[in-house]
Design a protein around this motif. Structure first.
Motif, PDB file in Angstrom:
ATOM      1  N   ALA A 123      -4.548  -5.197   5.038  1.00  0.00           N
ATOM      2  CA  ALA A 123      -3.247  -5.792   4.733  1.00  0.00           C
ATOM      3  C   ALA A 123      -2.701  -5.189   3.443  1.00  0.00           C
ATOM      4  O   ALA A 123      -1.890  -5.787   2.760  1.00  0.00           O
ATOM      5  CB  ALA A 123      -3.373  -7.304   4.622  1.00  0.00           C
ATOM      6  N   LYS A 124      -3.183  -3.986   3.114  1.00  0.00           N
ATOM      7  CA  LYS A 124      -2.682  -3.286   1.933  1.00  0.00           C
ATOM      8  C   LYS A 124      -1.761  -2.176   2.401  1.00  0.00           C
ATOM      9  O   LYS A 124      -2.095  -1.417   3.299  1.00  0.00           O
ATOM     10  CB  LYS A 124      -3.840  -2.698   1.127  1.00  0.00           C
ATOM     11  CG  LYS A 124      -4.707  -3.759   0.500  1.00  0.00           C
ATOM     12  CD  LYS A 124      -5.808  -3.165  -0.322  1.00  0.00           C
ATOM     13  CE  LYS A 124      -6.654  -4.273  -0.918  1.00  0.00           C
ATOM     14  NZ  LYS A 124      -7.716  -3.760  -1.764  1.00  0.00           N
ATOM     15  N   ARG A 125      -0.596  -2.126   1.784  1.00  0.00           N
ATOM     16  CA  ARG A 125       0.392  -1.148   2.208  1.00  0.00           C
ATOM     17  C   ARG A 125       1.026  -0.510   0.972  1.00  0.00           C
ATOM     18  O   ARG A 125       1.372  -1.211   0.018  1.00  0.00           O
ATOM     19  CB  ARG A 125       1.454  -1.859   3.043  1.00  0.00           C
ATOM     20  CG  ARG A 125       2.382  -0.976   3.774  1.00  0.00           C
ATOM     21  CD  ARG A 125       3.159  -1.721   4.818  1.00  0.00           C
ATOM     22  NE  ARG A 125       3.693  -2.978   4.342  1.00  0.00           N
ATOM     23  CZ  ARG A 125       4.851  -3.479   4.703  1.00  0.00           C
ATOM     24  NH1 ARG A 125       5.605  -2.855   5.553  1.00  0.00           N
ATOM     25  NH2 ARG A 125       5.268  -4.627   4.235  1.00  0.00           N
ATOM     26  N   ALA A 126       1.169   0.813   0.996  1.00  0.00           N
ATOM     27  CA  ALA A 126       1.816   1.527  -0.099  1.00  0.00           C
ATOM     28  C   ALA A 126       3.324   1.523   0.126  1.00  0.00           C
ATOM     29  O   ALA A 126       3.803   1.925   1.181  1.00  0.00           O
ATOM     30  CB  ALA A 126       1.288   2.947  -0.180  1.00  0.00           C
ATOM     31  N   ILE A 127       4.068   1.074  -0.875  1.00  0.00           N
ATOM     32  CA  ILE A 127       5.528   1.048  -0.828  1.00  0.00           C
ATOM     33  C   ILE A 127       6.026   2.200  -1.708  1.00  0.00           C
ATOM     34  O   ILE A 127       5.871   2.152  -2.937  1.00  0.00           O
ATOM     35  CB  ILE A 127       6.101  -0.294  -1.362  1.00  0.00           C
ATOM     36  CG1 ILE A 127       5.413  -1.495  -0.725  1.00  0.00           C
ATOM     37  CG2 ILE A 127       7.610  -0.327  -1.221  1.00  0.00           C
ATOM     38  CD1 ILE A 127       5.685  -1.697   0.730  1.00  0.00           C
ATOM     39  N   PRO A 128       6.596   3.241  -1.096  1.00  0.00           N
ATOM     40  CA  PRO A 128       7.067   4.390  -1.900  1.00  0.00           C
ATOM     41  C   PRO A 128       8.166   3.969  -2.883  1.00  0.00           C
ATOM     42  O   PRO A 128       9.030   3.151  -2.560  1.00  0.00           O
ATOM     43  CB  PRO A 128       7.626   5.363  -0.855  1.00  0.00           C
ATOM     44  CG  PRO A 128       7.169   4.868   0.466  1.00  0.00           C
ATOM     45  CD  PRO A 128       6.846   3.421   0.315  1.00  0.00           C
TER      46      PRO A 128
ATOM     47  N   GLU B 187       4.144   6.666  -8.646  1.00  0.00           N
ATOM     48  CA  GLU B 187       3.099   6.134  -7.767  1.00  0.00           C
ATOM     49  C   GLU B 187       3.670   5.005  -6.907  1.00  0.00           C
ATOM     50  O   GLU B 187       4.463   4.196  -7.395  1.00  0.00           O
ATOM     51  CB  GLU B 187       1.923   5.596  -8.585  1.00  0.00           C
ATOM     52  CG  GLU B 187       1.101   6.665  -9.259  1.00  0.00           C
ATOM     53  CD  GLU B 187       0.328   7.494  -8.263  1.00  0.00           C
ATOM     54  OE1 GLU B 187      -0.224   6.933  -7.290  1.00  0.00           O
ATOM     55  OE2 GLU B 187       0.289   8.722  -8.445  1.00  0.00           O
ATOM     56  N   PRO B 188       3.250   4.923  -5.649  1.00  0.00           N
ATOM     57  CA  PRO B 188       3.751   3.834  -4.803  1.00  0.00           C
ATOM     58  C   PRO B 188       3.221   2.482  -5.283  1.00  0.00           C
ATOM     59  O   PRO B 188       2.160   2.398  -5.901  1.00  0.00           O
ATOM     60  CB  PRO B 188       3.201   4.174  -3.418  1.00  0.00           C
ATOM     61  CG  PRO B 188       2.057   5.077  -3.671  1.00  0.00           C
ATOM     62  CD  PRO B 188       2.323   5.796  -4.951  1.00  0.00           C
TER      63      PRO B 188
END
Length: 138
Positions: A83-88, A94-95
């Motif tokens: 449930a970890k997501r990188a948001i640009p 860094e995201p």
């Protein structure tokens, strides 16, 4: 109702499970409860899965297609969920990491299925192989 091809494949799967001495942890009811518990938060999740007759995953590629990952759950050996997501935030920044892990663990617990917790994901075990005994939570 199963087609003739589906019956043949189900028989092959049953023979493979017996030959490899796999122990089932999940059943249709538990998979359905898990599916129902995760569906409302599916947009926040990514998945990896290994089927019992598949090769061990070596890549870190994750799939966000909730419905595809839950298809044919009778053959899932394990299903990893993050449930970890990188948001640009731009090319040079860094995201931002959005972490919904507490929401994921709450949904899995609400479904009442056993899971193991890892640093970056939760693993739902469909089957255990001989000699594999993960620390399971409920």
């Amino acid at each position: 109702m199963l087609t003739e091809g589906q019956k043949i494949d189900a028989d092959r799967l049953a023979r493979y499970i017996a030959r490899e001495q796999l122990v089932s942890i999940m059943n249709d009811t538990k998979w359905q409860r898990l599916f129902n518990a995760l569906e409302p938060i599916a947009g926040s999740l990514s998945f990896r899965r290994k089927d019992v007759r598949g090769t061990e995953q070596t890549s870190e590629s994750w799939c966000r297609d909730f419905y595809h990952m839950f298809g044919g759950w009778i053959s899932i050996e394990w299903l990893d969920i993050t449930a970890k997501r990188a948001i640009p935030r731009g090319a040079l920044i860094e995201p931002r990491i959005q972490d919904e892990t507490p929401l994921l663990i709450g949904a899995v617990r609400a479904a009442g299925v056993a899971f193991s917790r890892h640093e970056a994901y939760v693993r739902i075990w469909g089957y255990l192989r001989p000699g594999v005994s993960p620390k399971l939570e409920k």
